[in-house]
Scaffold this motif. Structure first.
Motif, PDB file in Angstrom:
ATOM      1  N   TYR A  46       1.283  -1.103   0.012  1.00  0.00           N
ATOM      2  CA  TYR A  46      -0.239   0.010   0.170  1.00  0.00           C
ATOM      3  C   TYR A  46       0.839   1.345   0.164  1.00  0.00           C
ATOM      4  O   TYR A  46       1.786   1.806   1.194  1.00  0.00           O
ATOM      5  CB  TYR A  46      -0.882   0.079   1.194  1.00  0.00           C
ATOM      6  CG  TYR A  46      -2.118  -1.347   1.115  1.00  0.00           C
ATOM      7  CD1 TYR A  46      -2.731  -1.328  -0.135  1.00  0.00           C
ATOM      8  CD2 TYR A  46      -1.815  -2.671   2.079  1.00  0.00           C
ATOM      9  CE1 TYR A  46      -4.130  -2.294   0.408  1.00  0.00           C
ATOM     10  CE2 TYR A  46      -2.491  -3.260   2.226  1.00  0.00           C
ATOM     11  CZ  TYR A  46      -3.258  -3.567   1.472  1.00  0.00           C
ATOM     12  OH  TYR A  46      -4.714  -4.244   0.950  1.00  0.00           O
ATOM     13  N   GLU A  47       0.405   2.053  -1.251  1.00  0.00           N
ATOM     14  CA  GLU A  47       1.944   3.192  -1.046  1.00  0.00           C
ATOM     15  C   GLU A  47       1.044   4.404  -0.607  1.00  0.00           C
ATOM     16  O   GLU A  47      -0.262   4.651  -1.396  1.00  0.00           O
ATOM     17  CB  GLU A  47       1.631   3.534  -3.198  1.00  0.00           C
ATOM     18  CG  GLU A  47       2.564   4.614  -3.177  1.00  0.00           C
ATOM     19  CD  GLU A  47       3.194   5.074  -4.672  1.00  0.00           C
ATOM     20  OE1 GLU A  47       3.862   5.789  -4.898  1.00  0.00           O
ATOM     21  OE2 GLU A  47       2.786   3.607  -5.504  1.00  0.00           O
ATOM     22  N   LEU A  63      -5.177   8.910   4.427  1.00  0.00           N
ATOM     23  CA  LEU A  63      -4.545   8.644   3.701  1.00  0.00           C
ATOM     24  C   LEU A  63      -5.172   7.868   2.660  1.00  0.00           C
ATOM     25  O   LEU A  63      -6.166   7.568   3.209  1.00  0.00           O
ATOM     26  CB  LEU A  63      -3.894   7.873   4.224  1.00  0.00           C
ATOM     27  CG  LEU A  63      -2.468   8.191   5.682  1.00  0.00           C
ATOM     28  CD1 LEU A  63      -1.584   7.531   5.855  1.00  0.00           C
ATOM     29  CD2 LEU A  63      -2.306   9.871   5.010  1.00  0.00           C
ATOM     30  N   LEU A  64      -4.706   8.955   1.549  1.00  0.00           N
ATOM     31  CA  LEU A  64      -5.180   8.281   0.155  1.00  0.00           C
ATOM     32  C   LEU A  64      -4.056   6.936  -0.412  1.00  0.00           C
ATOM     33  O   LEU A  64      -2.844   8.181   0.051  1.00  0.00           O
ATOM     34  CB  LEU A  64      -5.576   8.767  -0.759  1.00  0.00           C
ATOM     35  CG  LEU A  64      -5.890   8.556  -2.610  1.00  0.00           C
ATOM     36  CD1 LEU A  64      -6.943   7.907  -2.709  1.00  0.00           C
ATOM     37  CD2 LEU A  64      -6.096   9.868  -3.537  1.00  0.00           C
ATOM     38  N   VAL A  65      -4.284   5.759  -0.400  1.00  0.00           N
ATOM     39  CA  VAL A  65      -3.083   4.768  -0.920  1.00  0.00           C
ATOM     40  C   VAL A  65      -3.636   4.151  -2.344  1.00  0.00           C
ATOM     41  O   VAL A  65      -4.947   3.699  -2.008  1.00  0.00           O
ATOM     42  CB  VAL A  65      -2.904   3.666   0.869  1.00  0.00           C
ATOM     43  CG1 VAL A  65      -2.302   4.517   1.382  1.00  0.00           C
ATOM     44  CG2 VAL A  65      -3.963   3.135   0.650  1.00  0.00           C
ATOM     45  N   ASP A  71      -3.471  -1.647  -8.697  1.00  0.00           N
ATOM     46  CA  ASP A  71      -3.141  -0.401  -8.862  1.00  0.00           C
ATOM     47  C   ASP A  71      -4.770  -0.226  -8.866  1.00  0.00           C
ATOM     48  O   ASP A  71      -5.048   0.992  -9.740  1.00  0.00           O
ATOM     49  CB  ASP A  71      -3.388  -1.045 -10.264  1.00  0.00           C
ATOM     50  CG  ASP A  71      -2.172   0.555 -11.145  1.00  0.00           C
ATOM     51  OD1 ASP A  71      -1.486   0.725 -10.702  1.00  0.00           O
ATOM     52  OD2 ASP A  71      -2.763   1.017 -11.951  1.00  0.00           O
ATOM     53  N   SER A  72      -5.297   0.077  -8.095  1.00  0.00           N
ATOM     54  CA  SER A  72      -6.460   0.588  -7.240  1.00  0.00           C
ATOM     55  C   SER A  72      -6.139   1.316  -5.822  1.00  0.00           C
ATOM     56  O   SER A  72      -5.429   1.421  -5.294  1.00  0.00           O
ATOM     57  CB  SER A  72      -7.680  -0.808  -7.105  1.00  0.00           C
ATOM     58  OG  SER A  72      -7.150  -1.129  -5.933  1.00  0.00           O
ATOM     59  N   LEU A  73      -7.273   2.286  -5.815  1.00  0.00           N
ATOM     60  CA  LEU A  73      -7.147   3.629  -5.151  1.00  0.00           C
ATOM     61  C   LEU A  73      -7.897   2.751  -3.765  1.00  0.00           C
ATOM     62  O   LEU A  73      -9.112   2.420  -3.577  1.00  0.00           O
ATOM     63  CB  LEU A  73      -7.454   4.416  -4.729  1.00  0.00           C
ATOM     64  CG  LEU A  73      -6.919   4.907  -6.454  1.00  0.00           C
ATOM     65  CD1 LEU A  73      -7.382   6.603  -6.981  1.00  0.00           C
ATOM     66  CD2 LEU A  73      -5.456   5.258  -6.131  1.00  0.00           C
ATOM     67  N   GLU A 126     -13.040   1.604   1.531  1.00  0.00           N
ATOM     68  CA  GLU A 126     -13.524   1.823  -0.018  1.00  0.00           C
ATOM     69  C   GLU A 126     -12.705   3.411   0.068  1.00  0.00           C
ATOM     70  O   GLU A 126     -12.972   3.978   0.905  1.00  0.00           O
ATOM     71  CB  GLU A 126     -14.976   1.187  -0.290  1.00  0.00           C
ATOM     72  CG  GLU A 126     -15.249   1.924  -1.244  1.00  0.00           C
ATOM     73  CD  GLU A 126     -17.141   1.699  -1.448  1.00  0.00           C
ATOM     74  OE1 GLU A 126     -17.236   1.475  -2.337  1.00  0.00           O
ATOM     75  OE2 GLU A 126     -17.237   1.592  -0.514  1.00  0.00           O
ATOM     76  N   TYR A 127     -12.357   3.442  -0.984  1.00  0.00           N
ATOM     77  CA  TYR A 127     -12.320   4.552  -1.723  1.00  0.00           C
ATOM     78  C   TYR A 127     -12.690   5.447  -2.492  1.00  0.00           C
ATOM     79  O   TYR A 127     -14.290   4.697  -3.120  1.00  0.00           O
ATOM     80  CB  TYR A 127     -10.729   4.930  -2.090  1.00  0.00           C
ATOM     81  CG  TYR A 127     -10.749   6.664  -3.111  1.00  0.00           C
ATOM     82  CD1 TYR A 127     -10.780   7.532  -2.379  1.00  0.00           C
ATOM     83  CD2 TYR A 127     -10.922   5.696  -4.644  1.00  0.00           C
ATOM     84  CE1 TYR A 127     -10.288   8.361  -2.598  1.00  0.00           C
ATOM     85  CE2 TYR A 127     -10.790   7.762  -4.945  1.00  0.00           C
ATOM     86  CZ  TYR A 127     -10.136   8.646  -4.366  1.00  0.00           C
ATOM     87  OH  TYR A 127     -10.084   9.951  -5.017  1.00  0.00           O
TER      88      TYR A 127
END
Length: 317
Positions: A46-47, A63-65, A71-73, A126-127
Motif C-alpha cells: 500500500y503506497e 490517507l489516500l493509498v 493498481d486500485s485506490l 473503500e475509496y
C-alpha cells in the motif's frame, strides 16, 4: 419575480433492483504483516499517495493509498496512539473497528481489513473519488436542493432513500451510528448515466451497539452540535431513534440550506416551515417526514423501517 424551475429529469434508482449483501464482501486485502524483526507493520504493497485529513486535535488521520498489486485506490484510516490520551479513547478506537468491520451493505462504506501497529490502529476502507463532505461533493457550493432545477426533489428522494436504507441495516443489527451528518455521507458515482449516484454512510467513531433492551449508555455527550439529539447528554441511555433525529435535521439542511435552529426553533416546538423556501416540496411528504424525525420524545420518532414506507420516498411524485 420567482420563475418556475424546469422539470427535472427523473433517473433510476439502482439500489431498488439490487439485493443488500448480508455477508462481508470478500476482498483480497492484507493491511498488516509481520516484519523480520517480529513487529506488526503496514504492508508495503500500500503506497501512500496523499493525506486527506490530519488535524492536530484529532487522533484520526485519513490517507489516500494505492494498492500496488491491483493498481486500485483505497483509504487508510489511522487512529494514532500518540493522540489517544485516555482509556475511553482506546475503547472507542477498538469499538469503531469492531463495529465497522462487522457490517456490509451497499449504503455503507466497505471495510476491507484492519491491523494494529505500534503507532496506530489502522483500517483499510473503500475509496470514493472526491472523498470529502457530502454537500460539497454532490451539490457545488452547497446550494440547497430547493434552488436547483437540475436535481431537485427526485434526487433528494434518492439520497434520502440511500441513507435510510443504510440506517435500517444498522438499526436492524442493533447499531446506533450517533454521528449522522453531511460529512459522514459519501458519494459513489460509478453508476450508469440514467442512475442517481449512491450515497454511503461512513465513520463509525462514535457508534454504539444497543443491548438487548434496545439501549446503549454513552459516557459523555458527543456528536456534531447542530445534529445532536436532545437526549444525547452525559451518561444518557440512547437508542437508534437518535439517528432519526439527526436524519431529520440533515434533510432539512439539504432541502433548504439551513437547519430549523436558524429560525430560532427549539426541540419540541413546531418547525417553522416558511412557504417560500418549501414550495418545491409541497405534496411530497418531506415536511411531514422531517416532523416525524424531530419529535422530542425518541419513542415517538419514526423508525427507519417505517421510514422506508413513508410517502416522502415514493418515486411517483
Amino acid at each position: 419575480m420567482e420563475t418556475e424551475a424546469p422539470q427535472e429529469e427523473v433517473k433510476l434508482k439502482r439500489i431498488r433492483s439490487l439485493p443488500s449483501p448480508e455477508k462481508p464482501i470478500q476482498a483480497n486485502h492484507c493491511l498488516c504483516l509481520t516484519s523480520a524483526e517480529g513487529k506488526t507493520i503496514l504492508n508495503p504493497r500500500y503506497e501512500i499517495l496523499s493525506t486527506i485529513y490530519d488535524q492536530p486535535a484529532s487522533p484520526s488521520r485519513v490517507l489516500l493509498v494505492k494498492d500496488t498489486e491491483t493498481d486500485s485506490l483505497v483509504i487508510l484510516k489511522q487512529l494514532l496512539k500518540c493522540k489517544i490520551l485516555s482509556q475511553a479513547q482506546r475503547v472507542s478506537a477498538v469499538r469503531e473497528i469492531e463495529i465497522h468491520q462487522s457490517v456490509s451493505h451497499l449504503n455503507i462504506v466497505t471495510f476491507y481489513d484492519s491491523g494494529e501497529t505500534e503507532e496506530a490502529y489502522n483500517m483499510l476502507l473503500e475509496y470514493l473519488p472526491g472523498y470529502t463532505y457530502f454537500t460539497d461533493k454532490i451539490e457545488v457550493n452547497n446550494k440547497p436542493f430547493n434552488l436547483k432545477s437540475d436535481g431537485g426533489v427526485q434526487k433528494l428522494k434518492s439520497f434520502s432513500y440511500d441513507v435510510i436504507q443504510g440506517l435500517e441495516y444498522l438499526h436492524s443489527h442493533g447499531i446506533i451510528h450517533l454521528d449522522l451528518k453531511p460529512g459522514n455521507l459519501l458519494l459513489y458515482t460509478d453508476v450508469d448515466e440514467n442512475e442517481y449516484p449512491l450515497v454511503k454512510i461512513c465513520d463509525f467513531g462514535l457508534s454504539r451497539r444497543a443491548d438487548a433492551t434496545g439501549y446503549a449508555i454513552i459516557e459523555k455527550k458527543c456528536g456534531t452540535d447542530k445534529y445532536v439529539p436532545p437526549e444525547v447528554t452525559d451518561g444518557a441511555m440512547i437508542s437508534v431513534a437518535a439517528d432519526m433525529w439527526s436524519l431529520g435535521l440533515l434533510l432539512h439542511n439539504l432541502a433548504v440550506g439551513y437547519t430549523p435552529h436558524a429560525m430560532k426553533w427549539s426541540p419540541g416546538k413546531p418547525i417553522p416551515f416558511h412557504n417560500r423556501h418549501w414550495r418545491k416540496y409541497e405534496g411530497t411528504g418531506l415536511k411531514e417526514f422531517i416532523e416525524a424525525c424531530l419529535r422530542l420524545n425518541p419513542e415517538e420518532r419514526i423508525a427507519s423501517r417505517d421510514a422506508l414506507l413513508h410517502p416522502w420516498l415514493s418515486f411517483n411524485q
